[in-house]
Scaffold this motif. Structure first.
Motif, PDB file in Angstrom:
ATOM      1  N   SER A  27      47.042  49.234  39.837  1.00 23.06           N
ATOM      2  CA  SER A  27      48.469  48.933  39.770  1.00 23.06           C
ATOM      3  C   SER A  27      49.296  50.031  40.427  1.00 23.06           C
ATOM      4  CB  SER A  27      48.897  48.777  38.307  1.00 23.06           C
ATOM      5  OG  SER A  27      50.293  48.796  38.184  1.00 23.06           O
ATOM      6  N   SER A  47      42.779  43.179  34.963  1.00 25.85           N
ATOM      7  CA  SER A  47      43.176  41.774  35.104  1.00 25.85           C
ATOM      8  C   SER A  47      41.990  40.931  35.535  1.00 25.85           C
ATOM      9  CB  SER A  47      44.310  41.640  36.116  1.00 25.85           C
ATOM     10  OG  SER A  47      43.858  41.986  37.412  1.00 25.85           O
ATOM     11  N   SER A  48      42.155  39.623  35.470  1.00 22.88           N
ATOM     12  CA  SER A  48      41.056  38.724  35.831  1.00 22.88           C
ATOM     13  C   SER A  48      40.677  38.830  37.301  1.00 22.88           C
ATOM     14  CB  SER A  48      41.436  37.274  35.502  1.00 22.88           C
ATOM     15  OG  SER A  48      42.586  36.885  36.246  1.00 22.88           O
ATOM     16  N   GLU A  90      44.242  37.333  32.111  1.00 20.95           N
ATOM     17  CA  GLU A  90      45.408  37.099  32.965  1.00 20.95           C
ATOM     18  C   GLU A  90      45.239  37.744  34.337  1.00 20.95           C
ATOM     19  OE1 GLU A  90      46.222  36.096  29.058  1.00 20.95           O
ATOM     20  OE2 GLU A  90      45.638  38.089  29.754  1.00 20.95           O
ATOM     21  N   ALA A  92      46.650  39.618  37.897  1.00 23.44           N
ATOM     22  CA  ALA A  92      47.453  40.836  38.025  1.00 23.44           C
ATOM     23  C   ALA A  92      48.952  40.566  38.037  1.00 23.44           C
ATOM     24  CB  ALA A  92      47.053  41.574  39.306  1.00 23.44           C
ATOM     25  N   LEU A  95      49.895  39.983  34.380  1.00 21.09           N
ATOM     26  CA  LEU A  95      49.727  41.198  33.578  1.00 21.09           C
ATOM     27  C   LEU A  95      50.746  42.257  33.986  1.00 21.09           C
ATOM     28  CD1 LEU A  95      48.092  42.529  31.359  1.00 21.09           C
ATOM     29  CD2 LEU A  95      46.437  43.279  33.085  1.00 21.09           C
TER      30      LEU A  95
END
Length: 298
Positions: A27, A47-48, A90, A92, A95
């Protein structure tokens, strides 16, 4: 190791952390070197789509009422000095909105889609973050959701209604004055819910009725003069009634002041009496002022 920003969250890569030949998406806001708190991060949320968010366990637990969907231990049992990693369902972009909301940051610079915002609200509910505390007037998430109203008014209103977000529903409602209520689908009506759906219908009906009431009264007559008889004044009354009927027939609750004036002002061109002209101008001014004051929100 180094941290390199690549592209904003919401695309496949929002940052990259390189270790040897391995590359991880990190991130751009919540990366290991980010200064978002006085304490170092002790929790990594993945995230997923494999974007890593370096956050703080106490922040997450402080915002959540269910232990982040029971994925984190109680506050008293949080271990200091270690870093826990949790993979979430979830993506990115969703999230990212969730984390920015928990930290009370704005995520507007990432321009998340409406679908991402909708999913983020669902994720906040899932992870025990009370929406009525973070979607209030003046909050970053409130502003972000409201920015969708001009382009997705009915969808934003349905989202507010489905989560019973009063402030957001009220703020979005002026954008629905031009919406054709007969085009509402059963699915949208179900999502909006009976309370907010009724209030939307009342808003439309109330403004239409208010317009009818304002146009019902023609310009005030004046005393007969040698140049303007009672019969001549009745002509203005009839012309006003015809113009008003035209407005009411086609009008929607979002009728603009400009259109209102453009329809009524031409009545003056056939008048020869200065007193009648003055009465017409005064009546138009009063109608415009009163119409501008009619309630525009649910």
């Amino acid at each position: 190791m180094s941290t390199q920003a690549r592209t904003p969250v919401g695309t496949p890569m929002d940052g990259a952390r390189i270790s040897g030949s391995a590359m991880m998406s990190v991130s751009t806001t919540f990366h290991p070197n980010a200064v978002v708190d006085q304490l170092p991060s002790d929790l990594i949320l993945v995230s997923s789509d494999k974007v890593y968010f370096h956050v703080h366990c106490y922040r997450i637990l402080g915002a959540s009422e269910n232990g982040f969907c029971s994925l984190l231990p109680p506050k008293a049992q949080v271990q200091r000095g270690g870093t826990q990693m949790i993979t979430l369902a979830e993506p990115a972009d969703v999230l990212n909105v969730v984390m920015h909301t928990i930290y009370n940051f704005s995520a507007s610079q990432f321009m998340p889609s409406f679908e991402a915002l909708e999913a983020a609200l669902g994720a906040l509910v899932k992870y025990g973050v009370p929406l009525k505390q973070c979607v209030v007037s003046g909050s970053p998430l409130f502003a972000l959701l409201l920015s969708s109203a001009p382009t997705r008014p009915i969808d934003t209103f349905a989202l507010a209604g489905s989560h019973e977000l009063e402030d957001l529903a009220v703020a979005v409602s002026p954008h629905l004055l031009a919406y054709s209520l007969p085009s509402l689908t059963d699915e949208l009506a179900r999502r909006i819910g009976p309370v907010y759906l009724k209030r939307l219908f009342i808003l439309h009906y109330g403004r239409n009725e208010a317009l009818k009431g304002l146009l019902l009264h023609p310009p005030n007559p004046h005393m007969e003069t040698p140049d303007c008889s009672d019969a001549q004044q009745r002509y203005l009354t009839r012309a006003w009634a015809l113009a008003s009927a035209h407005l009411v027939w086609d009008a929607r609750p979002n009728l603009s002041v400009n259109l209102l004036q453009a329809t009524l002002r031409p009545l003056e061109k056939d008048l020869t009496c200065e007193l009648c002209k003055q009465s017409l101008k005064e009546r138009i001014a009063q109608v415009v002022a009163d119409w501008s004051a009619v309630k525009r929100t649910i």
